[in-house]
Design a protein around this motif. Structure first.
Motif, PDB file in Angstrom:
ATOM      1  N   ASP A   1      48.963  37.134  38.195  1.00  0.00           N
ATOM      2  CA  ASP A   1      48.737  35.761  38.614  1.00  0.00           C
ATOM      3  C   ASP A   1      48.084  35.727  39.988  1.00  0.00           C
ATOM      4  OD1 ASP A   1      49.567  34.455  36.386  1.00  0.00           O
ATOM      5  OD2 ASP A   1      51.585  34.013  37.106  1.00  0.00           O
ATOM      6  N   LEU A   2      48.521  36.639  40.840  1.00  0.00           N
ATOM      7  CA  LEU A   2      47.931  36.683  42.173  1.00  0.00           C
ATOM      8  C   LEU A   2      46.452  37.041  42.094  1.00  0.00           C
ATOM      9  CD1 LEU A   2      48.059  36.597  45.242  1.00  0.00           C
ATOM     10  CD2 LEU A   2      48.839  38.959  45.221  1.00  0.00           C
ATOM     11  N   MET A   3      46.137  37.971  41.207  1.00  0.00           N
ATOM     12  CA  MET A   3      44.733  38.345  41.028  1.00  0.00           C
ATOM     13  C   MET A   3      43.901  37.152  40.620  1.00  0.00           C
ATOM     14  SD  MET A   3      44.483  41.922  39.095  1.00  0.00           S
ATOM     15  CE  MET A   3      46.077  42.595  38.738  1.00  0.00           C
ATOM     16  N   LEU A   4      44.475  36.346  39.725  1.00  0.00           N
ATOM     17  CA  LEU A   4      43.776  35.155  39.258  1.00  0.00           C
ATOM     18  C   LEU A   4      43.499  34.234  40.443  1.00  0.00           C
ATOM     19  CD1 LEU A   4      43.070  34.510  36.306  1.00  0.00           C
ATOM     20  CD2 LEU A   4      44.986  32.931  36.295  1.00  0.00           C
TER      21      LEU A   4
ATOM     22  N   THR B   1      43.385  35.092  43.814  1.00  0.00           N
ATOM     23  CA  THR B   1      42.503  35.620  44.851  1.00  0.00           C
ATOM     24  C   THR B   1      41.136  36.002  44.290  1.00  0.00           C
ATOM     25  OG1 THR B   1      43.359  37.845  44.538  1.00  0.00           O
ATOM     26  CG2 THR B   1      44.407  36.521  46.229  1.00  0.00           C
ATOM     27  N   GLY B   2      41.024  36.022  42.971  1.00  0.00           N
ATOM     28  CA  GLY B   2      39.776  36.477  42.388  1.00  0.00           C
ATOM     29  C   GLY B   2      38.598  35.556  42.622  1.00  0.00           C
ATOM     30  N   HIS B   3      38.682  34.351  42.107  1.00  0.00           N
ATOM     31  CA  HIS B   3      37.497  33.478  42.121  1.00  0.00           C
ATOM     32  C   HIS B   3      37.729  32.173  42.854  1.00  0.00           C
ATOM     33  CE1 HIS B   3      35.452  35.654  38.761  1.00  0.00           C
ATOM     34  NE2 HIS B   3      36.688  35.970  38.469  1.00  0.00           N
ATOM     35  N   ARG B   4      38.905  31.995  43.441  1.00  0.00           N
ATOM     36  CA  ARG B   4      39.220  30.644  43.885  1.00  0.00           C
ATOM     37  C   ARG B   4      38.909  30.389  45.350  1.00  0.00           C
ATOM     38  NH1 ARG B   4      44.757  29.813  40.479  1.00  0.00           N
ATOM     39  NH2 ARG B   4      44.557  27.640  41.017  1.00  0.00           N
TER      40      ARG B   4
ATOM     41  N   GLU C   1      42.018  25.968  47.005  1.00  0.00           N
ATOM     42  CA  GLU C   1      42.753  26.230  45.769  1.00  0.00           C
ATOM     43  C   GLU C   1      43.862  27.247  45.995  1.00  0.00           C
ATOM     44  OE1 GLU C   1      39.870  26.160  42.062  1.00  0.00           O
ATOM     45  OE2 GLU C   1      38.862  27.044  43.758  1.00  0.00           O
ATOM     46  N   ARG C   2      43.543  28.304  46.727  1.00  0.00           N
ATOM     47  CA  ARG C   2      44.536  29.340  46.983  1.00  0.00           C
ATOM     48  C   ARG C   2      45.718  28.791  47.761  1.00  0.00           C
ATOM     49  NH1 ARG C   2      40.838  34.681  48.421  1.00  0.00           N
ATOM     50  NH2 ARG C   2      39.113  34.075  47.078  1.00  0.00           N
TER      51      ARG C   2
ATOM     52  N   GLY D   1      47.417  34.615  55.274  1.00  0.00           N
ATOM     53  CA  GLY D   1      46.007  34.952  55.088  1.00  0.00           C
ATOM     54  C   GLY D   1      45.827  36.263  54.344  1.00  0.00           C
TER      55      GLY D   1
ATOM     56  N   GLY E   1      44.063  36.372  50.871  1.00  0.00           N
ATOM     57  CA  GLY E   1      42.732  36.969  50.979  1.00  0.00           C
ATOM     58  C   GLY E   1      41.763  36.124  51.779  1.00  0.00           C
TER      59      GLY E   1
ATOM     60  N   ALA F   1      44.323  23.477  40.592  1.00  0.00           N
ATOM     61  CA  ALA F   1      43.702  23.678  39.280  1.00  0.00           C
ATOM     62  C   ALA F   1      42.177  23.681  39.375  1.00  0.00           C
ATOM     63  CB  ALA F   1      44.173  22.589  38.317  1.00  0.00           C
ATOM     64  N   GLY F   2      41.648  23.416  40.564  1.00  0.00           N
ATOM     65  CA  GLY F   2      40.199  23.441  40.744  1.00  0.00           C
ATOM     66  C   GLY F   2      39.522  22.150  40.350  1.00  0.00           C
TER      67      GLY F   2
ATOM     68  N   LYS G   1      42.585  36.978  31.999  1.00  0.00           N
ATOM     69  CA  LYS G   1      43.198  35.652  31.993  1.00  0.00           C
ATOM     70  C   LYS G   1      42.090  34.645  32.252  1.00  0.00           C
ATOM     71  CE  LYS G   1      47.996  35.908  33.626  1.00  0.00           C
ATOM     72  NZ  LYS G   1      48.591  34.603  33.291  1.00  0.00           N
TER      73      LYS G   1
ATOM     74  N   SER H   1      41.879  27.105  33.646  1.00  0.00           N
ATOM     75  CA  SER H   1      41.596  25.921  32.831  1.00  0.00           C
ATOM     76  C   SER H   1      40.127  25.517  32.897  1.00  0.00           C
ATOM     77  CB  SER H   1      42.477  24.758  33.292  1.00  0.00           C
ATOM     78  OG  SER H   1      42.351  24.584  34.692  1.00  0.00           O
ATOM     79  N   ASP H   2      39.454  25.801  34.002  1.00  0.00           N
ATOM     80  CA  ASP H   2      38.054  25.394  34.122  1.00  0.00           C
ATOM     81  C   ASP H   2      37.103  26.446  33.558  1.00  0.00           C
ATOM     82  OD1 ASP H   2      38.239  27.376  35.941  1.00  0.00           O
ATOM     83  OD2 ASP H   2      37.728  26.173  37.688  1.00  0.00           O
TER      84      ASP H   2
ATOM     85  N   ARG I   1      36.817  29.680  34.344  1.00  0.00           N
ATOM     86  CA  ARG I   1      36.637  30.910  35.113  1.00  0.00           C
ATOM     87  C   ARG I   1      37.587  31.975  34.574  1.00  0.00           C
ATOM     88  NH1 ARG I   1      37.319  28.482  41.001  1.00  0.00           N
ATOM     89  NH2 ARG I   1      38.802  27.296  39.760  1.00  0.00           N
TER      90      ARG I   1
ATOM     91  N   GLN J   1      39.293  35.952  34.977  1.00  0.00           N
ATOM     92  CA  GLN J   1      39.561  37.132  35.801  1.00  0.00           C
ATOM     93  C   GLN J   1      39.885  38.283  34.877  1.00  0.00           C
ATOM     94  OE1 GLN J   1      39.632  37.806  39.361  1.00  0.00           O
ATOM     95  NE2 GLN J   1      39.730  39.873  38.485  1.00  0.00           N
TER      96      GLN J   1
ATOM     97  N   MET K   1      44.069  44.239  43.483  1.00  0.00           N
ATOM     98  CA  MET K   1      44.254  43.177  44.472  1.00  0.00           C
ATOM     99  C   MET K   1      43.657  43.571  45.810  1.00  0.00           C
ATOM    100  SD  MET K   1      47.990  41.617  44.115  1.00  0.00           S
ATOM    101  CE  MET K   1      48.913  42.367  42.818  1.00  0.00           C
TER     102      MET K   1
ATOM    103  N   THR L   1      39.842  43.134  45.399  1.00  0.00           N
ATOM    104  CA  THR L   1      39.283  41.792  45.299  1.00  0.00           C
ATOM    105  C   THR L   1      39.753  40.904  46.444  1.00  0.00           C
ATOM    106  OG1 THR L   1      41.083  41.112  43.864  1.00  0.00           O
ATOM    107  CG2 THR L   1      39.094  41.908  42.794  1.00  0.00           C
ATOM    108  N   GLY L   2      40.743  41.368  47.181  1.00  0.00           N
ATOM    109  CA  GLY L   2      41.301  40.536  48.231  1.00  0.00           C
ATOM    110  C   GLY L   2      40.364  40.267  49.385  1.00  0.00           C
ATOM    111  N   HIS L   3      39.985  41.298  50.102  1.00  0.00           N
ATOM    112  CA  HIS L   3      39.246  41.087  51.346  1.00  0.00           C
ATOM    113  C   HIS L   3      37.884  41.751  51.356  1.00  0.00           C
ATOM    114  CE1 HIS L   3      42.916  39.856  53.658  1.00  0.00           C
ATOM    115  NE2 HIS L   3      43.481  40.567  52.724  1.00  0.00           N
TER     116      HIS L   3
ATOM    117  N   GLY M   1      35.415  39.893  40.755  1.00  0.00           N
ATOM    118  CA  GLY M   1      35.497  38.598  41.409  1.00  0.00           C
ATOM    119  C   GLY M   1      34.206  38.187  42.079  1.00  0.00           C
TER     120      GLY M   1
END
Lengths: 234, 234
Positions: free
Chosen positions: A141-144, A146-149, A153-154, A186, A190, A230-231, B67, B70-71, B73, B75, B143, B146-148, B190
DNA sequence: CGATGGTTTGAATACCATCAAAAAGGGTGG
DNA sequence: CCACCCTTTTTGATGGTATTCAAACCATCG
């Protein structure tokens, strides 16, 4: 590593692990007689590379779990609170570090003893397996998150995850206490501390939250925060 | 979920799981008689929300685990290759989706049967636990990535992870085959497909890699790639 | 009170995403 | 074998968002 009997909420960001609520069993009994350890804020519970000797159960306080890159950048992998387990899953040496973010009381459990108990108790070993599976779900879930958001959102997802944790624990879901620093937040999400601060300021000026102190905040418009997480907004 | 006996290399990016090399045991025996299943490219092995009925072992091919927000995107959480296990750890319903990225042969193992075997075999259940722990370590490495990290760092780390996988499997560590699309790589790291493409082009023009085909590339200067992955260059 | 660690705010920059279009495969059928 | 269509990849131009560097602010503690 966080040790939880509760499945991840799968709502975008990892909900911190649930307090230990398993039925009394060998682990429970062992905990009662386990030796206690106290660590101060910023003190390490263990460091990446340490031999894995113990698993810890948090009686009070809070711990951050993280990895560090060679250049010093840090990724916080999660936060563990009172009732959570820390240190499960590692073989041989620690792959991550754990550091108290405020004065913390721990119960120490020998890994050897835990493994011995698990070998003679399929129920316990299955529970350990389940627990790790829940932790894996959290990590994903964390990857989701920090991945694209985006930063907004984060942050919204983070606040809502803490809110859900409060609700589960019977506490007020709208009042959130952040024991960790902006740097910790932070490194978890990320983003930089400046972005954390700016995002919270933005939320405040938009009337989504109230922030009487930098470590204590009140969720005013959770519906809008949900939309942001949720974006659907930004 | 990837199922591996190999600990994560902890080198920034998750090394895809290692082929199944455990000593012959109940699982191994069961595998031999397990029913086979064929899936085409883009076909789902299972979807988020499905009831968890089986665990799969990949005989040949490759699978992506992901995963979706909803929009829309997405991951990608990892890639599983021949010899890897997929689907372990879930309770009740699937929390992630698995989709073949090319024609793939799978062996199907009933979860109920697996659990029954594990309950009577502490060694097996401990192995399952270990395996999940390795997968968790991988997730955490992702993580970290993709994090930093910048697009260059992520890409370099990704290529080096695939290189290490090849070396472990006795293959040429400098020749890398990417069975997945740029979209898959982007959703894993990401970043967008354009950034994936641009980054590879940059590496190529700097003489770090050679790319005779878009799916086949040659690592020319691994030392420099290591430096980029570590954040010492860009 | 001054010193320290943490937070907030400001201005300029760098990086990546986005939108758009061209180029490069990969099949299929004539 | 070539023409055609479709998908994937690459390249280009632009803008937005987060980072970076910098300084001010604030709380806590000796």
């Amino acid at each position: 590593m966080i040790f939880s009997y509760a499945p991840s909420t799968s709502s975008g960001l990892p909900s911190p692990a649930m307090p230990f609520q398993g039925r009394p069993g060998p682990l429970h009994e062992y905990l009662a007689e386990a030796t206690q350890r106290r660590v101060e804020a910023k003190e390490f519970v263990f460091m990446e590379g340490d031999p894995t000797t113990n698993v810890y159960w948090i009686e009070s306080g809070a711990v951050s779990l993280f990895k560090v890159l060679s250049d010093g950048r840090r990724q916080i992998l999660g936060f563990a609170y009172a009732g959570d387990f820390v240190g499960l899953g590692a073989q041989g040496e620690r792959l991550i570090s754990a550091q108290a973010i405020k004065p913390t009381r721990l119960r120490s459990i020998s890994v050897a003893k835990l493994h011995k108990m698990a070998a003679g108790d399929p129920d316990l070993s299955f529970k350990l397996y389940q627990t790790l599976a829940a932790e894996l779900a959290e990590a994903r879930d964390l990857m989701l998150t920090t991945g694209h958001r985006s930063a907004c959102e984060r942050m919204a997802a983070f606040l809502l995850a803490l809110s859900r944790r409060n609700r589960r624990n019977g506490k007020d879901a709208t009042i959130i206490y952040l024991p960790m620093t902006r740097t910790d937040v932070g490194d978890f999400l990320g983003v930089t501390i400046e972005t954390v601060s700016r995002t919270l300021t933005k939320f405040k000026s938009r009337g989504l939250i109230d922030m009487p102190q930098s470590a204590r905040l009140h969720l005013v418009d959770m519906i809008e925060l949900e939309r942001i997480a949720a974006g659907e907004e930004h």
